[in-house]
Write an enzyme that holds these catalytic residues in place. Structure first.
Site, PDB file in Angstrom:
ATOM      1  N   HIS A 163      43.422  42.812  27.721  1.00 19.46           N
ATOM      2  CA  HIS A 163      42.630  41.955  28.613  1.00 19.46           C
ATOM      3  C   HIS A 163      42.963  42.193  30.084  1.00 19.46           C
ATOM      4  O   HIS A 163      42.544  41.421  30.945  1.00 19.46           O
ATOM      5  CB  HIS A 163      42.825  40.478  28.253  1.00 19.46           C
ATOM      6  CG  HIS A 163      42.262  40.133  26.892  1.00 19.46           C
ATOM      7  ND1 HIS A 163      42.636  39.002  26.200  1.00 19.46           N
ATOM      8  CD2 HIS A 163      41.368  40.781  26.118  1.00 19.46           C
ATOM      9  CE1 HIS A 163      41.979  38.983  25.043  1.00 19.46           C
ATOM     10  NE2 HIS A 163      41.210  40.044  24.965  1.00 19.46           N
ATOM     11  N   CYS A 181      34.983  52.239  45.337  1.00 15.82           N
ATOM     12  CA  CYS A 181      35.665  53.534  45.219  1.00 15.82           C
ATOM     13  C   CYS A 181      36.677  53.470  44.071  1.00 15.82           C
ATOM     14  O   CYS A 181      36.688  52.553  43.278  1.00 15.82           O
ATOM     15  CB  CYS A 181      36.319  53.921  46.546  1.00 15.82           C
ATOM     16  SG  CYS A 181      37.783  52.964  46.990  1.00 15.82           S
ATOM     17  N   CYS A 187      39.079  46.157  49.916  1.00 16.02           N
ATOM     18  CA  CYS A 187      39.716  47.419  49.545  1.00 16.02           C
ATOM     19  C   CYS A 187      40.396  48.012  50.783  1.00 16.02           C
ATOM     20  O   CYS A 187      39.779  48.093  51.838  1.00 16.02           O
ATOM     21  CB  CYS A 187      38.669  48.384  49.009  1.00 16.02           C
ATOM     22  SG  CYS A 187      39.309  50.050  48.732  1.00 16.02           S
ATOM     23  N   CYS A 243      38.160  51.426  51.621  1.00 15.72           N
ATOM     24  CA  CYS A 243      36.741  51.459  51.986  1.00 15.72           C
ATOM     25  C   CYS A 243      36.208  50.085  52.396  1.00 15.72           C
ATOM     26  O   CYS A 243      35.029  49.957  52.733  1.00 15.72           O
ATOM     27  CB  CYS A 243      35.910  52.031  50.837  1.00 15.72           C
ATOM     28  SG  CYS A 243      35.651  50.871  49.492  1.00 15.72           S
ATOM     29  N   PRO A 297      54.811  29.160  15.531  1.00 19.49           N
ATOM     30  CA  PRO A 297      55.238  27.836  15.056  1.00 19.49           C
ATOM     31  C   PRO A 297      54.273  27.230  14.029  1.00 19.49           C
ATOM     32  O   PRO A 297      54.677  26.424  13.212  1.00 19.49           O
ATOM     33  CB  PRO A 297      55.257  26.976  16.336  1.00 19.49           C
ATOM     34  CG  PRO A 297      55.240  27.939  17.470  1.00 19.49           C
ATOM     35  CD  PRO A 297      54.559  29.177  16.973  1.00 19.49           C
TER      36      PRO A 297
HETATM   37 ZN   LIG Z   1      37.352  51.005  47.930  1.00 17.03          ZN
END
Ligand SMILES: [Zn+2]
Length: 258
Positions: free
Chosen positions: A125, A136, A156, A159, A225
């Site tokens: 997960h 990107c 980011c 970018c 349990p």
């Molecule tokens: Zn990026």
């Protein structure tokens, strides 16, 4: 009250084990103080988000209102900021050191197995401390403190597009590369022992490796349990805390505490 011990016939059977596939769920982290995901006192009863937490943590919300998703992820992080691995996490890390082959499939996104030292981890997960860019290829990691402090979508670093949590949100599909790793680790040549800790295995992809191992005559052990849907599938059910039984199992496998 006497100390919990393993049945002698189980200890003997464990002597021949060279490979282990462990499967963990919320129960193992509950013993580190991380609330399990549902029920009274669970994370989804968070008063800020209430029952809409599941909606906030969904793929559609991430697309529509990423700030809301990130605020919900940050709220989860605030619940777990002080959590540290417990005796069961550490015992699984020791097993990996001691055995020829070890793989850990976890449903937890808290990163505690890696903090404890486990290396061959399939976090099916994802991991809430990991991010990936929506534009990107950049991947980054946040500290728990950084994540808990977020109140909007982080950009980011390369970018400036939106980062997203590298975790599977509600209504999203599993990462096919991780599914493939899981199938190779558990189906191609099932481990000598499949050990299920702290999960009721409600997802079919979590239960299936246990069914496969049982059909192939491998050792199968559940530590929980309470009885679970896997109780009638596994060879041995150990009823009690993971923090007690997993270290006993590690010791029987030759992975003693330090
Ligand atoms: Zn990026």
């Amino acid at each position: 009250m006497s100390e919990p011990t393993l049945p002698p016939e189980l200890v003997e059977a464990l002597q021949g084990v060279r490979s282990v596939g462990a499967i963990t769920g919320a129960g193992i982290s509950a013993e580190s103080g991380i609330p399990t995901y549902r029920g009274v006192g669970g994370i989804y009863d968070d008063p800020e988000e209430g029952h809409s937490t599941v909606e906030a943590l969904s793929g559609p919300t991430l697309l529509r209102d990423p700030d809301r998703t990130w605020r919900a992820v940050a709220a989860l992080a605030r619940h777990t900021i002080d959590a540290t691995p417990n005796a069961a996490h550490h015992a699984l890390a020791r097993m990996e050191q001691a055995l020829e082959r070890f793989v850990l499939l976890t449903q937890n996104v808290d990163g505690l197995h890696r903090i404890a030292g486990s290396r061959n981890v399939i976090d099916i997960h994802g991991d809430v401390l990991a991010t990936r860019c929506t534009s990107c290829e950049t991947r980054t990691r946040l500290t728990r403190v950084e994540l808990a402090a977020l109140d909007a979508t982080p950009p980011c670093p390369d970018c400036n597009a939106h980062l997203r949590p590298d975790a599977v949100l509600f209504e999203e599909l599993l990462d096919p590369r991780k599914v493939l790793r899981m199938q190779e680790a558990f189906y191609r040549e099932p481990p000598d022992l499949v050990l299920v800790v702290g999960t009721s295995a409600m997802f079919p992809y979590i239960a299936e490796p246990v069914h496969v191992a049982a059909r192939c005559g491998r050792l199968t052990i559940e530590v929980n349990p309470e009885p679970t849907p896997l109780t009638n599938v596994v060879g041995t059910s150990l009823r009690g805390p993971a923090g007690v039984y997993v270290p006993l199992l590690a010791a029987a496998l030759g992975a003693d505490g330090d």
